[in-house]
Design a protein around this motif. Structure first.
Motif, PDB file in Angstrom:
ATOM      1  N   ASP A  72       0.831  -1.334   0.266  1.00 57.73           N
ATOM      2  CA  ASP A  72       0.046   0.102  -0.083  1.00 57.73           C
ATOM      3  C   ASP A  72       0.847   1.474  -0.103  1.00 57.73           C
ATOM      4  O   ASP A  72       0.322   2.493   0.078  1.00 57.73           O
ATOM      5  CB  ASP A  72      -1.045  -0.153   1.092  1.00 57.73           C
ATOM      6  CG  ASP A  72      -0.167  -0.320   2.640  1.00 57.73           C
ATOM      7  OD1 ASP A  72       0.987   0.006   2.582  1.00 57.73           O
ATOM      8  OD2 ASP A  72      -0.875  -0.410   3.687  1.00 57.73           O
ATOM      9  N   GLY A  73       2.192   1.253  -0.338  1.00 59.74           N
ATOM     10  CA  GLY A  73       3.050   2.631  -0.346  1.00 59.74           C
ATOM     11  C   GLY A  73       3.498   2.872   1.049  1.00 59.74           C
ATOM     12  O   GLY A  73       4.445   3.719   0.988  1.00 59.74           O
ATOM     13  N   ARG A  74       3.191   1.977   1.865  1.00 56.22           N
ATOM     14  CA  ARG A  74       3.718   2.690   3.350  1.00 56.22           C
ATOM     15  C   ARG A  74       4.991   1.580   3.612  1.00 56.22           C
ATOM     16  O   ARG A  74       5.205   0.604   3.011  1.00 56.22           O
ATOM     17  CB  ARG A  74       2.564   2.052   4.542  1.00 56.22           C
ATOM     18  CG  ARG A  74       1.366   3.080   4.473  1.00 56.22           C
ATOM     19  CD  ARG A  74       0.547   3.105   5.402  1.00 56.22           C
ATOM     20  NE  ARG A  74      -0.153   1.500   5.773  1.00 56.22           N
ATOM     21  CZ  ARG A  74      -1.106   1.154   6.626  1.00 56.22           C
ATOM     22  NH1 ARG A  74      -1.089   1.926   7.629  1.00 56.22           N
ATOM     23  NH2 ARG A  74      -1.717  -0.014   6.626  1.00 56.22           N
ATOM     24  N   LEU A  75       5.517   2.265   4.555  1.00 47.42           N
ATOM     25  CA  LEU A  75       6.961   1.751   4.894  1.00 47.42           C
ATOM     26  C   LEU A  75       6.711   0.715   6.144  1.00 47.42           C
ATOM     27  O   LEU A  75       6.291   1.003   7.141  1.00 47.42           O
ATOM     28  CB  LEU A  75       8.145   2.667   5.376  1.00 47.42           C
ATOM     29  CG  LEU A  75       9.538   2.202   5.528  1.00 47.42           C
ATOM     30  CD1 LEU A  75      10.115   1.531   4.320  1.00 47.42           C
ATOM     31  CD2 LEU A  75      10.438   3.118   6.158  1.00 47.42           C
ATOM     32  N   TYR A  76       7.119  -0.596   5.945  1.00 44.97           N
ATOM     33  CA  TYR A  76       6.815  -1.620   7.205  1.00 44.97           C
ATOM     34  C   TYR A  76       8.142  -1.787   8.029  1.00 44.97           C
ATOM     35  O   TYR A  76       9.182  -1.662   7.500  1.00 44.97           O
ATOM     36  CB  TYR A  76       6.230  -2.850   6.753  1.00 44.97           C
ATOM     37  CG  TYR A  76       4.902  -2.634   6.046  1.00 44.97           C
ATOM     38  CD1 TYR A  76       3.965  -3.116   7.193  1.00 44.97           C
ATOM     39  CD2 TYR A  76       4.580  -2.023   4.877  1.00 44.97           C
ATOM     40  CE1 TYR A  76       2.347  -2.750   6.711  1.00 44.97           C
ATOM     41  CE2 TYR A  76       3.159  -1.889   4.765  1.00 44.97           C
ATOM     42  CZ  TYR A  76       2.176  -2.169   5.698  1.00 44.97           C
ATOM     43  OH  TYR A  76       0.843  -2.185   5.066  1.00 44.97           O
ATOM     44  N   ARG A  77       7.862  -2.490   8.989  1.00 45.35           N
ATOM     45  CA  ARG A  77       9.147  -2.886   9.937  1.00 45.35           C
ATOM     46  C   ARG A  77      10.262  -3.749   9.271  1.00 45.35           C
ATOM     47  O   ARG A  77       9.694  -4.584   8.397  1.00 45.35           O
ATOM     48  CB  ARG A  77       8.547  -3.763  11.054  1.00 45.35           C
ATOM     49  CG  ARG A  77       9.668  -4.032  12.032  1.00 45.35           C
ATOM     50  CD  ARG A  77       8.974  -4.965  13.080  1.00 45.35           C
ATOM     51  NE  ARG A  77       8.153  -4.381  14.099  1.00 45.35           N
ATOM     52  CZ  ARG A  77       7.347  -5.217  14.816  1.00 45.35           C
ATOM     53  NH1 ARG A  77       7.436  -6.529  14.763  1.00 45.35           N
ATOM     54  NH2 ARG A  77       6.566  -4.447  15.457  1.00 45.35           N
ATOM     55  N   GLY A  78      11.417  -3.394   9.354  1.00 42.47           N
ATOM     56  CA  GLY A  78      12.266  -4.276   8.616  1.00 42.47           C
ATOM     57  C   GLY A  78      12.759  -5.506   9.423  1.00 42.47           C
ATOM     58  O   GLY A  78      12.618  -5.660  10.489  1.00 42.47           O
ATOM     59  N   ARG A  79      13.152  -6.526   8.633  1.00 38.28           N
ATOM     60  CA  ARG A  79      13.610  -7.707   9.100  1.00 38.28           C
ATOM     61  C   ARG A  79      15.157  -7.607   9.675  1.00 38.28           C
ATOM     62  O   ARG A  79      15.777  -6.944   8.918  1.00 38.28           O
ATOM     63  CB  ARG A  79      13.335  -8.989   8.335  1.00 38.28           C
ATOM     64  CG  ARG A  79      11.837  -8.954   8.107  1.00 38.28           C
ATOM     65  CD  ARG A  79      11.386 -10.276   7.087  1.00 38.28           C
ATOM     66  NE  ARG A  79      10.017 -10.189   6.963  1.00 38.28           N
ATOM     67  CZ  ARG A  79       9.318 -10.784   7.590  1.00 38.28           C
ATOM     68  NH1 ARG A  79       9.481 -11.591   8.394  1.00 38.28           N
ATOM     69  NH2 ARG A  79       7.586 -10.683   7.156  1.00 38.28           N
ATOM     70  N   THR A  80      15.675  -8.361  10.685  1.00 38.58           N
ATOM     71  CA  THR A  80      16.669  -7.968  11.224  1.00 38.58           C
ATOM     72  C   THR A  80      18.124  -8.680  10.389  1.00 38.58           C
ATOM     73  O   THR A  80      19.192  -8.514  11.003  1.00 38.58           O
ATOM     74  CB  THR A  80      16.860  -8.576  12.599  1.00 38.58           C
ATOM     75  OG1 THR A  80      16.571 -10.075  12.661  1.00 38.58           O
ATOM     76  CG2 THR A  80      15.724  -7.648  13.575  1.00 38.58           C
ATOM     77  N   GLY A  81      17.663  -9.007   9.348  1.00 36.03           N
ATOM     78  CA  GLY A  81      18.978  -9.747   8.625  1.00 36.03           C
ATOM     79  C   GLY A  81      19.923  -8.696   8.062  1.00 36.03           C
ATOM     80  O   GLY A  81      21.092  -8.957   8.045  1.00 36.03           O
ATOM     81  N   VAL A  82      19.373  -7.557   7.891  1.00 36.31           N
ATOM     82  CA  VAL A  82      20.105  -6.447   7.521  1.00 36.31           C
ATOM     83  C   VAL A  82      21.506  -6.026   8.495  1.00 36.31           C
ATOM     84  O   VAL A  82      22.452  -5.708   8.312  1.00 36.31           O
ATOM     85  CB  VAL A  82      19.572  -5.094   6.857  1.00 36.31           C
ATOM     86  CG1 VAL A  82      18.462  -4.349   8.108  1.00 36.31           C
ATOM     87  CG2 VAL A  82      20.454  -4.189   6.367  1.00 36.31           C
ATOM     88  N   ALA A  83      20.756  -6.081   9.925  1.00 38.67           N
ATOM     89  CA  ALA A  83      21.537  -5.855  11.008  1.00 38.67           C
ATOM     90  C   ALA A  83      22.545  -6.993  11.119  1.00 38.67           C
ATOM     91  O   ALA A  83      23.692  -6.592  11.439  1.00 38.67           O
ATOM     92  CB  ALA A  83      20.657  -5.459  12.218  1.00 38.67           C
TER      93      ALA A  83
END
Length: 249
Positions: free
Chosen positions: A147-158
């Motif tokens: 829907d064009g909104r920004l959702y919570r990120g998953r921690t793999g990037v960290a």
């Protein structure tokens, strides 16, 4: 940040495929695709000086559209490697053919996201790319926003940033969902905006890549930086793999 330990470059069998990938990427970027994308869509690129000219880094972006895979790599001269779901390498028809050529030709890494080991496979693939001194792209939301909104990120990037000991460059993509909404190849011709933020240094957390609170804190910092670049409304919930928002949105 300290450089990750050098990678020997993989097996001898990997060398020709990487060389081929670099050659096809250059062909797509500078001859076949790049000039057409630039002329038709006139993308606006901001903050590209934040991307290191040399050495490894993670590029963490919001994910609005299939076209993100086109516009983000075309925004800078250095090649970006992503992990891509294996479906992109097996589709049929004209779209499937185009996807296979683009992803395979630019050296992207296919993974099967249906298995429980998918996140570990993606982590290992990212580490391999970064230890070669290259750029690794990741969409922390895990799938496209419905829907064009920004959702919570998953921690793999960290976890990847801490294990590889590299900076994270936040990236904000704007208008790509207008160009190619979910389920459509092309809707409107408008100029996408690709904004690169200042690199984020998480060396203060080194050695804490198994601490879930640290991983959550790093991921939230990355997503906040992305939100500042895009101006999106933030939703502190995960978007599901099927492209649905929380509570079936």
């Amino acid at each position: 940040m300290a450089e990750p330990p050098p990678d020997p470059g993989g097996s001898e069998e990997d060398q020709p495929s990487r060389a081929t990938g670099r050659g096809l990427y250059a062909l797509l970027r500078h001859v076949l695709l790049g000039p057409v994308v630039t002329r038709v869509f006139r993308p606006v690129v901001e903050g590209e000086h934040h991307v290191p000219r040399h050495g490894p880094a993670i590029l963490a972006a919001n994910h609005l559209s299939f076209s993100d895979w086109v516009f983000l790599p075309m925004a800078i001269d250095r090649r970006i490697t992503f992990v891509a779901k294996s479906d992109y390498f097996t589709g049929g028809g004209v779209k499937g053919w185009a996807q296979r050529r683009f992803f395979a030709g630019t050296g992207q890494v296919p993974i099967d996201r249906s298995g429980g080991a998918a996140s570990q496979t993606a982590l290992l693939a990212g580490l391999k790319v970064l230890r070669r001194g290259e750029l690794f792209g990741i969409f922390p939301e895990g799938t496209r926003s419905p829907d064009g909104r920004l959702y919570r990120g998953r921690t793999g990037v960290a976890r990847l940033a801490l294990r590889a000991r590299v900076p994270v460059v936040p990236v904000g993509l704007v208008n790509t969902d207008v160009i190619a909404p979910p389920g459509r190849v092309l809707s409107r011709v408008v100029s996408p905006v690709i904004r690169f933020g200042a690199p984020l240094d998480f060396s203060r957390y080194q050695g804490m890549d198994d601490d879930r609170f640290v991983l959550r804190s790093i991921t939230d910092e990355v997503m906040y930086a992305v939100m500042e670049l895009t101006g999106q409304e933030y939703v502190d919930e995960y978007v599901t793999r099927g492209g649905q928002g929380p509570h079936g949105r």
